[in-house]
Every structure is written in structure tokens, then in C-alpha cells.
Design a protein around this motif. Structure first.
Motif, PDB file in Angstrom:
ATOM      1  N   PRO A 248       1.039  -0.625   0.558  1.00 56.54           N
ATOM      2  CA  PRO A 248       0.244   0.246  -0.046  1.00 56.54           C
ATOM      3  C   PRO A 248       0.565   0.991   0.272  1.00 56.54           C
ATOM      4  O   PRO A 248       1.623   1.426   0.994  1.00 56.54           O
ATOM      5  CB  PRO A 248      -0.827  -0.282   1.325  1.00 56.54           C
ATOM      6  CG  PRO A 248      -0.712  -1.526   1.879  1.00 56.54           C
ATOM      7  CD  PRO A 248       0.438  -1.870   0.759  1.00 56.54           C
ATOM      8  N   LEU A 249       0.338   2.503  -0.922  1.00 61.20           N
ATOM      9  CA  LEU A 249       1.301   3.591  -1.514  1.00 61.20           C
ATOM     10  C   LEU A 249       0.459   4.744   0.480  1.00 61.20           C
ATOM     11  O   LEU A 249      -0.598   4.449   0.591  1.00 61.20           O
ATOM     12  CB  LEU A 249       0.611   4.086  -2.507  1.00 61.20           C
ATOM     13  CG  LEU A 249       2.078   5.234  -2.988  1.00 61.20           C
ATOM     14  CD1 LEU A 249       2.553   3.716  -3.695  1.00 61.20           C
ATOM     15  CD2 LEU A 249       1.149   5.729  -4.422  1.00 61.20           C
ATOM     16  N   SER A 250       1.611   5.420   0.921  1.00 59.81           N
ATOM     17  CA  SER A 250       1.552   5.925   1.858  1.00 59.81           C
ATOM     18  C   SER A 250       1.182   7.028   1.071  1.00 59.81           C
ATOM     19  O   SER A 250       1.318   7.336   0.155  1.00 59.81           O
ATOM     20  CB  SER A 250       2.742   5.914   2.546  1.00 59.81           C
ATOM     21  OG  SER A 250       3.504   7.070   2.215  1.00 59.81           O
ATOM     22  N   ALA A 251       0.562   7.556   2.179  1.00 60.59           N
ATOM     23  CA  ALA A 251      -0.156   9.037   1.928  1.00 60.59           C
ATOM     24  C   ALA A 251       1.082  10.323   1.214  1.00 60.59           C
ATOM     25  O   ALA A 251       0.166  10.663   0.673  1.00 60.59           O
ATOM     26  CB  ALA A 251      -0.909   9.660   3.355  1.00 60.59           C
TER      27      ALA A 251
ATOM     28  N   ALA B 207       1.788   8.606  -2.184  1.00 64.45           N
ATOM     29  CA  ALA B 207       0.577   8.713  -3.484  1.00 64.45           C
ATOM     30  C   ALA B 207       0.367  10.791  -3.898  1.00 64.45           C
ATOM     31  O   ALA B 207       0.807  10.923  -4.525  1.00 64.45           O
ATOM     32  CB  ALA B 207      -0.723   8.360  -2.632  1.00 64.45           C
ATOM     33  N   GLN B 208       0.939  11.209  -2.497  1.00 60.26           N
ATOM     34  CA  GLN B 208       1.281  12.837  -3.329  1.00 60.26           C
ATOM     35  C   GLN B 208       1.918  13.666  -4.029  1.00 60.26           C
ATOM     36  O   GLN B 208       1.787  13.664  -5.316  1.00 60.26           O
ATOM     37  CB  GLN B 208       0.835  13.605  -1.793  1.00 60.26           C
ATOM     38  CG  GLN B 208       0.918  15.108  -1.905  1.00 60.26           C
ATOM     39  CD  GLN B 208      -1.014  15.676  -1.422  1.00 60.26           C
ATOM     40  OE1 GLN B 208      -0.604  15.004  -0.069  1.00 60.26           O
ATOM     41  NE2 GLN B 208      -0.854  16.527  -1.792  1.00 60.26           N
TER      42      GLN B 208
END
Lengths: 112, 112
Positions: free
Chosen positions: A20-23, A26-27
Motif C-alpha cells: 500500500p502506498l503511503s499518503a 501517493a501525494q
DNA sequence: CCGAGGCATCGACGGATGTCAATGTCCGGG
DNA sequence: CCCGGACATTGACATCCGTCGATGCCTCGG
């Protein structure tokens, strides 16, 4: 620091699939993808690539059918995203693709 | 026809580099890229991929920290872009990545 | 048959974005 | 020295987009 013109380093390493991509990741990735999420900017990238890898604003304004300030704006977005470089020689500003940038992005999107 | 929900066929063939993109091809490609040009949607793609390739909305709401309607909205955007599929089984709606979609997009962006 | 829960849709709102005309800046030629 | 042309910046405007709360639909369990 202003919110304006920070020549972002192109995407380096984000699995996307696999973990899963971290926030934050992702940004960061979204900022690069956003730079390409516009038909005009896609055409500009395509035009520069097909123009020998380098073109000035005056070469691009007519093909895309938009005003010169608008084209300059889009090119700035691409430069800020780390996808293009700007080289001012004399009166003209030559824009060129950053060699590995698109390939890096493509690799991040389709992690094998 | 409404302007809403047309499950766009994923990107098939646009050189990008090599030959200038037509306005129509640029528009089509931009619609797909736009679907990924958001940190939340990138995380959703990543979460689904890391969740065994399939996840329901209830699995995704908490990790992204957004409301259920917002998550449903983003998933709809991804489905409409041809990047995901929706499979309603009983009470739950399972979302999954379209197998070749991301790879196709990646290939179009970095035409060798 | 009915209530609970998972999900989609609707309506609204604030912020981001694409576009242009007007203007500023810098370089080269006459 | 000054003018023209190439480009960037600014300001304004319309539109799009992400987000939420409220609500509707549909399915399963009791």
C-alpha cells in the motif's frame, strides 16, 4: 518557501502494486501524474518528442491552437514536475524531455 | 445519453513519443491519466493490489481516512476509466484491477 | 415481513485549474 | 541606442474536482 516553482525530482521508487502506498508517496506520485493529466500537456510532450526532442514555444503554439501564455504555463507545469527541461538560448527557450522521466513513471505504474 | 458512466475502454495505442498526438487521442489518453492523477485514487489502486487484487469498499474506507461516499466516488472514477472492475456479490461490492490496464498505460507513456 | 447494514446517488460548497488579455522582461539587430 | 520580437508573469474569470452529510436502494438475517 513559496508554493510555486520547485523543480520536483522525478518519481524514483514507489511500488504502487505490491504494498500500500503511503499518503506522502501517493501525494508525490500524484503530482507527477497530474502534470500529464491534461490533453494539451500530453500533446506538448508528444510534439517535443517528435520535434527532435527539443522545441521552442514558437514551435508549439500553433500546433496546439492555444495562446502563447497558456502554452508557456503548461510547459512550466511539465518542467516543475521534472518531466521537461528549459534551456534559454538567445531569444528562444528550448524545451526538452528529461531522458528517463517518462520511463520511470511508467515503471512505477506497472510494477511487475 | 447522460454524461455520466461510460466504462471507457482502456488506452490501446497512442505513440505519444514518435509522432504528434492528435487532439482526440490526447483527450482520450488524458481521461485515463486523469483517473490516476489523485493521491487518494493512487492509494486505492495500491490498496486493492496489495489486498489480493480485490477489495470491498468497507476494506478501503478506513485506510484512506475518507468518508464512504468519497471512496465510492473515487472507485467509480477508476471503473469508468477502465482501470478497475466492480463485482457486487451479496451485500458487498468487490473492486479489482483490470489486468493489463496499468501496463498498457505505462507502455503508451514510455514508448521505447 | 421487517430491520440492519453495505453501498450508490444527490446536493452543496470550497479550492484547484485551464484559459485569455494585458503587461513586464530580456535579447539581438539596425 | 532603441526598437521589435520571443517569452514569462500577472490578474481575472469560468469551470472542474474533491469532499462531506443526507438520503435512497438493495440484500441478508431473524
Amino acid at each position: 518557501m513559496t508554493t510555486a516553482t520547485e523543480p520536483t525530482q522525478a518519481v524514483c521508487c514507489s511500488p504502487l502494486q505490491g504494498a500500500p502506498l503511503s499518503a506522502e508517496d501517493a501525494q508525490t506520485l500524484a503530482r507527477t501524474v497530474k502534470a500529464l493529466a491534461d490533453p494539451t500537456r500530453l500533446r506538448l510532450v508528444s510534439l517535443v518528442a517528435a520535434h527532435g526532442g527539443e522545441a521552442c514555444v514558437c514551435d508549439l503554439t500553433e500546433p496546439v491552437g492555444l495562446s502563447q501564455p497558456t502554452v508557456s504555463h503548461h510547459l512550466k507545469v511539465l518542467v516543475d514536475a521534472g518531466l521537461m527541461t528549459r534551456d534559454k538560448r538567445g531569444v528562444w527557450a528550448y524545451y526538452a524531455l528529461v531522458p528517463g522521466a517518462l520511463a520511470d513513471l511508467a515503471r512505477v505504474l506497472s510494477t511487475p
